[in-house]
Design a protein around this motif. Structure first.
Motif, PDB file in Angstrom:
ATOM      1  N   MET A  18      11.387 -50.310   3.654  1.00 59.10           N
ATOM      2  CA  MET A  18      12.015 -50.133   2.365  1.00 59.10           C
ATOM      3  C   MET A  18      12.399 -51.505   1.806  1.00 59.10           C
ATOM      4  SD  MET A  18      14.763 -47.278   1.382  1.00 59.10           S
ATOM      5  CE  MET A  18      16.332 -47.974   1.737  1.00 59.10           C
ATOM      6  N   GLU A  19      12.064 -51.721   0.559  1.00 58.76           N
ATOM      7  CA  GLU A  19      12.276 -53.020  -0.051  1.00 58.76           C
ATOM      8  C   GLU A  19      13.660 -53.083  -0.692  1.00 58.76           C
ATOM      9  OE1 GLU A  19      10.121 -55.422  -3.589  1.00 58.76           O
ATOM     10  OE2 GLU A  19       8.871 -54.194  -2.307  1.00 58.76           O
ATOM     11  N   GLN A  20      14.355 -54.193  -0.492  1.00 57.39           N
ATOM     12  CA  GLN A  20      15.679 -54.360  -1.090  1.00 57.39           C
ATOM     13  C   GLN A  20      15.548 -54.946  -2.485  1.00 57.39           C
ATOM     14  OE1 GLN A  20      17.970 -56.775   1.546  1.00 57.39           O
ATOM     15  NE2 GLN A  20      18.743 -55.006   2.668  1.00 57.39           N
ATOM     16  N   ARG A  21      16.453 -54.487  -3.355  1.00 61.53           N
ATOM     17  CA  ARG A  21      16.456 -55.021  -4.723  1.00 61.53           C
ATOM     18  C   ARG A  21      17.292 -56.292  -4.776  1.00 61.53           C
ATOM     19  NH1 ARG A  21      17.026 -49.071  -6.712  1.00 61.53           N
ATOM     20  NH2 ARG A  21      19.018 -49.278  -5.684  1.00 61.53           N
ATOM     21  N   SER A  22      16.984 -57.123  -5.718  1.00 67.65           N
ATOM     22  CA  SER A  22      17.730 -58.374  -5.845  1.00 67.65           C
ATOM     23  C   SER A  22      19.114 -58.109  -6.451  1.00 67.65           C
ATOM     24  CB  SER A  22      16.964 -59.358  -6.732  1.00 67.65           C
ATOM     25  OG  SER A  22      16.944 -58.880  -8.056  1.00 67.65           O
ATOM     26  N   MET A  23      19.994 -59.079  -6.266  1.00 70.36           N
ATOM     27  CA  MET A  23      21.360 -58.957  -6.768  1.00 70.36           C
ATOM     28  C   MET A  23      21.372 -58.867  -8.290  1.00 70.36           C
ATOM     29  SD  MET A  23      24.511 -58.959  -5.814  1.00 70.36           S
ATOM     30  CE  MET A  23      25.734 -59.995  -5.125  1.00 70.36           C
ATOM     31  N   LEU A  24      20.517 -59.612  -8.948  1.00 70.22           N
ATOM     32  CA  LEU A  24      20.448 -59.586 -10.405  1.00 70.22           C
ATOM     33  C   LEU A  24      20.026 -58.204 -10.899  1.00 70.22           C
ATOM     34  CD1 LEU A  24      20.592 -61.097 -13.098  1.00 70.22           C
ATOM     35  CD2 LEU A  24      18.196 -61.712 -12.780  1.00 70.22           C
ATOM     36  N   LEU A  25      19.071 -57.579 -10.239  1.00 70.26           N
ATOM     37  CA  LEU A  25      18.619 -56.240 -10.632  1.00 70.26           C
ATOM     38  C   LEU A  25      19.726 -55.216 -10.421  1.00 70.26           C
ATOM     39  CD1 LEU A  25      16.274 -54.587 -11.715  1.00 70.26           C
ATOM     40  CD2 LEU A  25      15.520 -54.250  -9.358  1.00 70.26           C
ATOM     41  N   ASN A  26      20.482 -55.328  -9.335  1.00 72.25           N
ATOM     42  CA  ASN A  26      21.605 -54.424  -9.104  1.00 72.25           C
ATOM     43  C   ASN A  26      22.663 -54.557 -10.189  1.00 72.25           C
ATOM     44  OD1 ASN A  26      20.557 -53.264  -6.810  1.00 72.25           O
ATOM     45  ND2 ASN A  26      21.569 -54.700  -5.417  1.00 72.25           N
ATOM     46  N   ILE A  27      22.977 -55.770 -10.574  1.00 70.66           N
ATOM     47  CA  ILE A  27      23.976 -56.006 -11.624  1.00 70.66           C
ATOM     48  C   ILE A  27      23.494 -55.433 -12.952  1.00 70.66           C
ATOM     49  CG2 ILE A  27      25.111 -57.809 -12.971  1.00 70.66           C
ATOM     50  CD1 ILE A  27      25.225 -59.473 -10.386  1.00 70.66           C
ATOM     51  N   LEU A  28      22.225 -55.661 -13.277  1.00 73.92           N
ATOM     52  CA  LEU A  28      21.685 -55.128 -14.528  1.00 73.92           C
ATOM     53  C   LEU A  28      21.667 -53.603 -14.529  1.00 73.92           C
ATOM     54  CD1 LEU A  28      18.734 -57.588 -15.253  1.00 73.92           C
ATOM     55  CD2 LEU A  28      20.937 -57.436 -16.428  1.00 73.92           C
ATOM     56  N   MET A  29      21.401 -52.997 -13.369  1.00 70.16           N
ATOM     57  CA  MET A  29      21.406 -51.535 -13.293  1.00 70.16           C
ATOM     58  C   MET A  29      22.817 -50.981 -13.499  1.00 70.16           C
ATOM     59  SD  MET A  29      18.687 -50.732 -10.245  1.00 70.16           S
ATOM     60  CE  MET A  29      19.217 -49.059 -10.108  1.00 70.16           C
ATOM     61  N   VAL A  30      23.823 -51.638 -12.946  1.00 70.41           N
ATOM     62  CA  VAL A  30      25.203 -51.198 -13.129  1.00 70.41           C
ATOM     63  C   VAL A  30      25.617 -51.346 -14.592  1.00 70.41           C
ATOM     64  CG1 VAL A  30      27.604 -51.746 -12.550  1.00 70.41           C
ATOM     65  CG2 VAL A  30      25.898 -51.602 -10.752  1.00 70.41           C
ATOM     66  N   ILE A  31      25.263 -52.460 -15.208  1.00 70.06           N
ATOM     67  CA  ILE A  31      25.581 -52.666 -16.625  1.00 70.06           C
ATOM     68  C   ILE A  31      24.880 -51.616 -17.483  1.00 70.06           C
ATOM     69  CG2 ILE A  31      25.248 -54.241 -18.570  1.00 70.06           C
ATOM     70  CD1 ILE A  31      25.729 -56.547 -16.613  1.00 70.06           C
ATOM     71  N   GLY A  32      23.632 -51.320 -17.182  1.00 69.09           N
ATOM     72  CA  GLY A  32      22.909 -50.289 -17.924  1.00 69.09           C
ATOM     73  C   GLY A  32      23.523 -48.908 -17.742  1.00 69.09           C
ATOM     74  N   PHE A  33      23.957 -48.599 -16.518  1.00 63.64           N
ATOM     75  CA  PHE A  33      24.608 -47.319 -16.251  1.00 63.64           C
ATOM     76  C   PHE A  33      25.886 -47.170 -17.067  1.00 63.64           C
ATOM     77  CE2 PHE A  33      27.814 -45.017 -13.746  1.00 63.64           C
ATOM     78  CZ  PHE A  33      27.219 -43.766 -13.718  1.00 63.64           C
ATOM     79  N   PHE A  34      26.705 -48.239 -17.091  1.00 63.78           N
ATOM     80  CA  PHE A  34      27.933 -48.189 -17.880  1.00 63.78           C
ATOM     81  C   PHE A  34      27.642 -48.088 -19.374  1.00 63.78           C
ATOM     82  CE2 PHE A  34      30.261 -50.317 -14.219  1.00 63.78           C
ATOM     83  CZ  PHE A  34      30.884 -49.142 -13.846  1.00 63.78           C
ATOM     84  N   PHE A  35      26.609 -48.763 -19.843  1.00 69.25           N
ATOM     85  CA  PHE A  35      26.243 -48.725 -21.254  1.00 69.25           C
ATOM     86  C   PHE A  35      25.815 -47.314 -21.667  1.00 69.25           C
ATOM     87  CE2 PHE A  35      23.176 -49.451 -24.733  1.00 69.25           C
ATOM     88  CZ  PHE A  35      24.028 -50.060 -25.637  1.00 69.25           C
ATOM     89  N   ILE A  36      24.928 -46.696 -20.897  1.00 68.11           N
ATOM     90  CA  ILE A  36      24.473 -45.331 -21.186  1.00 68.11           C
ATOM     91  C   ILE A  36      25.633 -44.348 -21.061  1.00 68.11           C
ATOM     92  CG2 ILE A  36      22.907 -43.497 -20.442  1.00 68.11           C
ATOM     93  CD1 ILE A  36      21.491 -45.815 -21.799  1.00 68.11           C
TER      94      ILE A  36
END
Length: 65
Positions: free
Chosen positions: A1-19
């Motif tokens: 299983m491939e790990q996501r980068s820290m930047l991608l995790n931060i962007l996903m959290v920001i996108g989740f809060f935005f939506i």
């Protein structure tokens, strides 16, 4: 299983809060509109109907046929 980068995790959290904030804003807007409808329209109509029934109520019960 491939790990996501820290930047991608931060962007996903920001996108989740935005939506989430957009959805919450829509829901609260609808609830606010319904509350406005109840306060501005339905409550005065209910008071007017109650007053009319209270004023005209006893005269209807005293009728003799």
């Amino acid at each position: 299983m491939e790990q996501r980068s820290m930047l991608l995790n931060i962007l996903m959290v920001i996108g989740f809060f935005f939506i989430g904030s957009i959805i919450l804003s829509i829901i609260l807007g609808l609830l606010g509109g319904l509350l406005w409808l109840a306060i501005k329209i339905l409550i005065p109509v209910a008071i007017a109907v109650w007053l009319v029934r209270m004023i005209s109520g006893p005269s209807n019960s005293r009728r003799y046929y």
